[in-house]
Design an enzyme around this catalytic site. Structure first.
Site, PDB file in Angstrom:
ATOM      1  N   ASP A 133      -1.426  -0.445  14.273  1.00 15.92           N
ATOM      2  CA  ASP A 133      -0.346  -0.714  13.336  1.00 15.92           C
ATOM      3  C   ASP A 133       0.931  -0.068  13.842  1.00 15.92           C
ATOM      4  O   ASP A 133       1.134   0.043  15.051  1.00 15.92           O
ATOM      5  CB  ASP A 133      -0.750  -0.156  11.953  1.00 15.92           C
ATOM      6  CG  ASP A 133      -0.281  -1.033  10.808  1.00 15.92           C
ATOM      7  OD1 ASP A 133       0.935  -1.083  10.598  1.00 15.92           O
ATOM      8  OD2 ASP A 133      -1.120  -1.659  10.136  1.00 15.92           O
ATOM      9  N   HIS A 166       4.135   1.097   7.300  1.00 19.15           N
ATOM     10  CA  HIS A 166       3.028   0.167   7.099  1.00 19.15           C
ATOM     11  C   HIS A 166       1.688   0.770   7.502  1.00 19.15           C
ATOM     12  O   HIS A 166       0.700   0.695   6.764  1.00 19.15           O
ATOM     13  CB  HIS A 166       3.299  -1.111   7.882  1.00 19.15           C
ATOM     14  CG  HIS A 166       2.379  -2.242   7.567  1.00 19.15           C
ATOM     15  ND1 HIS A 166       1.161  -2.403   8.174  1.00 19.15           N
ATOM     16  CD2 HIS A 166       2.504  -3.270   6.697  1.00 19.15           C
ATOM     17  CE1 HIS A 166       0.577  -3.489   7.710  1.00 19.15           C
ATOM     18  NE2 HIS A 166       1.372  -4.046   6.797  1.00 19.15           N
ATOM     19  N   ASN A 258       0.184 -13.856   5.058  1.00 20.30           N
ATOM     20  CA  ASN A 258       0.918 -14.032   3.801  1.00 20.30           C
ATOM     21  C   ASN A 258       1.779 -15.292   3.800  1.00 20.30           C
ATOM     22  O   ASN A 258       2.814 -15.334   3.133  1.00 20.30           O
ATOM     23  CB  ASN A 258       1.834 -12.818   3.566  1.00 20.30           C
ATOM     24  CG  ASN A 258       1.072 -11.510   3.599  1.00 20.30           C
ATOM     25  OD1 ASN A 258      -0.063 -11.430   3.146  1.00 20.30           O
ATOM     26  ND2 ASN A 258       1.706 -10.482   4.146  1.00 20.30           N
ATOM     27  N   SER A 322      -2.184  -7.443   4.051  1.00 20.66           N
ATOM     28  CA  SER A 322      -2.285  -6.218   4.845  1.00 20.66           C
ATOM     29  C   SER A 322      -2.989  -5.114   4.091  1.00 20.66           C
ATOM     30  O   SER A 322      -3.605  -4.224   4.698  1.00 20.66           O
ATOM     31  CB  SER A 322      -0.885  -5.724   5.233  1.00 20.66           C
ATOM     32  OG  SER A 322      -0.329  -6.496   6.262  1.00 20.66           O
TER      33      SER A 322
END
Length: 597
Positions: A133, A166, A258, A322
């Site tokens: 990430d 994130h 998404n 996520s």
């Protein structure tokens, strides 16, 4: 070639808090065993060479394991004994498993997925989960002590600090400290996060960095990889990296994306069959309007207004697939905690068959197998014996054919011209000590590396009637483990031995309450004459015979074992007994049959 990128969901509502580090309880290695007959306590003690037996109830004992014996192996040995009503670890309990973290009320998803009840069974062990990430804030109080040294695949350095937020949000959902009076609770409180920074501070990631991250995490101890990233462009290079990991027993969990409203294109790497693709649901278990769907989807989990950690000792609520994916990663780690013997494919199966079915019956493109249920997953894992979905285990080194005949060696290994294979080292000693040719048959492969029962690479060798698995970390004779060949072959034939007719007790026969089957002559005498060597005394004890063959799974029945050959057979967990026309009892060539299949 144009660069490929991945976009993330939005983080909102920043909240400041500085929680305290948690205290962790040590796991127990003792077992609680209830016996049908107290006389079995002697057999139990001899079978396991236990340190102590303590009567704690009606026919119920606290069993202290011998030093060096793995707990999962001990559990298997205990359950193989006749007259066992149940055998369970001596689990540690707390007054409550509703954590006292102040933001727990904002973590609405935990109740939906059954996390609170699952924590009554386990809050997780030191399973390594790689978060590929934007980095992870290792100093965040809810993550302190849970974040290992990682890698930045963009710069090649060890700087894995999070300049986006994130990655820290994902890591918190997996492993934030629970019940520490501060912040939130992650799914797996005992897990370790392996941070791999592969994404820029704008939330975009080049394939080259993600590929390097997957391979590095695989080579540095990750059991699970979470990929809350993706894009619409498939890449054979990215899929090669995914395969590199899964062939080595790593479970990869990826967000489905998404972009449902922007065309709902498949999202990669989630759409690769090797991964577990996770979509997002809302408060009423409906699939969200943004969550990508499709035939590749495996599971769904909550993904709206998810409270989690942010860099700088902060917290936030986050929305997107996520943040559904980490719930599944944490649940997989809890499953691995209670069943460390399961392969990554078995863990994948446990998550699928324990999910709560939503939408159309069975697997569908909206919900996959269903919405994650952590409690069901942990409970299913404790009794799991094989996958009804038939997921095959990958071979680690597919370019090498260990079943090809070899030339006679010059290093002293035993060579069998009948099959063109060799036998040496610990496998040779085990083969010779425990029955040799009549019991195991000729070797039909060389030693090679395959995914073992714990999901990690292990040295194995196939024989006409068996498969050896080398476990040097175990004390002898447990340094060689035998596969459940009878059970495995029945399942690959599509035959469920749970549905076989049960004999019940039969006069003059040996009865096994665990499977409700009896063992009668002439198979009984053969069973009693043979077994693994544990005690060094002449003859074979009940425990030694059971260790070699396992429990009977069927009654004697006529079967065609090969074209034109019909004999009376009886199936066992690790063997098939055959009564041939000349009156001899022989073992079925299950290794040959399994390899041919």
């Amino acid at each position: 070639m144009p660069a490929r990128f991945a976009l993330y969901g939005l983080l909102i509502l920043l909240i400041s808090l500085v929680p305290a580090p948690p205290a962790q309880a040590a796991p127990t290695t003792d077992w609680i065993v209830k016996l049908a007959d107290t006389q079995q306590a002697v057999a139990l003690s001899q079978r396991l060479r236990v340190q102590s037996l303590k009567l704690i109830g009606d026919h119920t004992y606290l069993v202290r394991l011998p030093t060096g014996m793995p707990a999962t192996l001990a559990g298997e040995r205990i359950r193989e004994l006749a007259g066992i009503i149940y055998a369970v670890p001596d689990y540690e309990r707390a007054i409550t498993r509703t954590p006292n973290d102040p933001f727990i009320q904002q973590q609405w998803a935990l109740g939906t997925i059954g996390a609170y009840d699952a924590w009554n069974i386990t809050t997780g062990g030191p399973i390594i989960i790689a978060v590929i990430d934007t980095g992870v804030d290792a100093g965040h109080p809810d993550l302190s002590g849970r974040v290992l040294s990682g890698l930045n695949t963009i710069t090649g350095s060890t700087n894995t600090s999070d300049d986006n937020g994130h990655g820290t949000a994902v890591a918190g959902l997996i492993a934030a400290a629970g019940d520490n009076g501060a912040g939130i609770a992650g799914i797996c409180w005992g897990c370790q996060i392996l941070p791999v920074k592969a994404c820029f501070n704008n939330g975009r990631c080049r394939d080259s960095s993600v590929i390097s991250a997957i391979r590095w995490a695989t080579d540095n101890g990750a059991r699970i990889i979470n990929l809350s990233l993706g894009g619409a462009m498939s890449s054979p290079a990215l899929q090669d990296a995914v395969r590199y990991a899964t062939e080595r027993g790593v479970l990869i969990i990826a967000a489905s994306g998404n972009e449902r409203a922007e065309g709902n294109a498949p999202n990669y790497p989630a759409a690769y069959p090797e991964t577990i693709a996770v979509g997002a649901t809302g408060y009423s278990d409906e699939v969200t309007g943004f969550s990508n769907t499709g035939d590749y989807l495996d599971l769904v989990a909550p993904g709206i207004d998810i409270a989690t950690t942010l860099p700088g000792n902060s917290y936030a609520t986050a929305t997107g697939t996520s943040f559904a994916s980490p719930f599944v990663a944490g649940a997989a780690a809890l499953v691995m905690t209670v069943r460390p013997d399961l392969s990554s494919n078995d863990v994948r199966c446990v998550l699928a068959i324990s999910a709560e079915d939503r939408g159309a019956p069975g697997r569908d493109g909206e919900y996959g197998y269903g919405r994650l249920n952590v409690l069901n997953a942990v409970q299913t894992a404790t009794t799991y014996g094989g996958c009804p979905l038939g997921t095959p285990a990958p071979v680690v080194n597919p370019g090498f054919d260990p079943f090809t005949r070899v030339e006679p060696p010059s290093d002293g290994r035993l060579f069998f011209p009948e099959t063109g294979h060799t036998l040496g080292g610990g496998f040779r000693a085990y083969w010779e000590q425990n029955g040799g040719l009549p019991i195991f048959g000729f070797p039909i492969s060389e030693e090679f590396t395959e995914i073992g029962s714990d999901g990690r690479p292990v040295t194995v060798q196939y024989f006409e009637r068996h498969r050896f698995e080398w476990r040097p970390e175990n004390v002898p004779p447990y340094n060689v483990l035998l596969s459940r060949m009878g059970d495995d072959l029945l399942r690959r034939q599509g035959r469920d031995w749970y549905t076989f007719e049960r004999s019940g007790p039969v006069t003059g026969c040996l009865y096994f309450a665990e499977t409700n089957q009896a063992l009668c002559e002439p198979f009984l005498s053969y069973w009693q004459r043979n077994g693994l060597e544990f005690d060094g005394r002449p003859g074979k004890s009940y425990a030694e015979s059971l260790a070699l063959f396992g429990l009977p799974l069927s009654q004697p029945q006529f079967e065609e074992t090969r074209p034109g050959t019909v004999v009376i057979v009886q199936w066992f967990e690790r063997a098939r007994f055959e009564l041939h026309p000349d009156g001899k009892v022989l073992l079925g060539l299950l290794g040959n049959e399994l390899v041919r299949r």
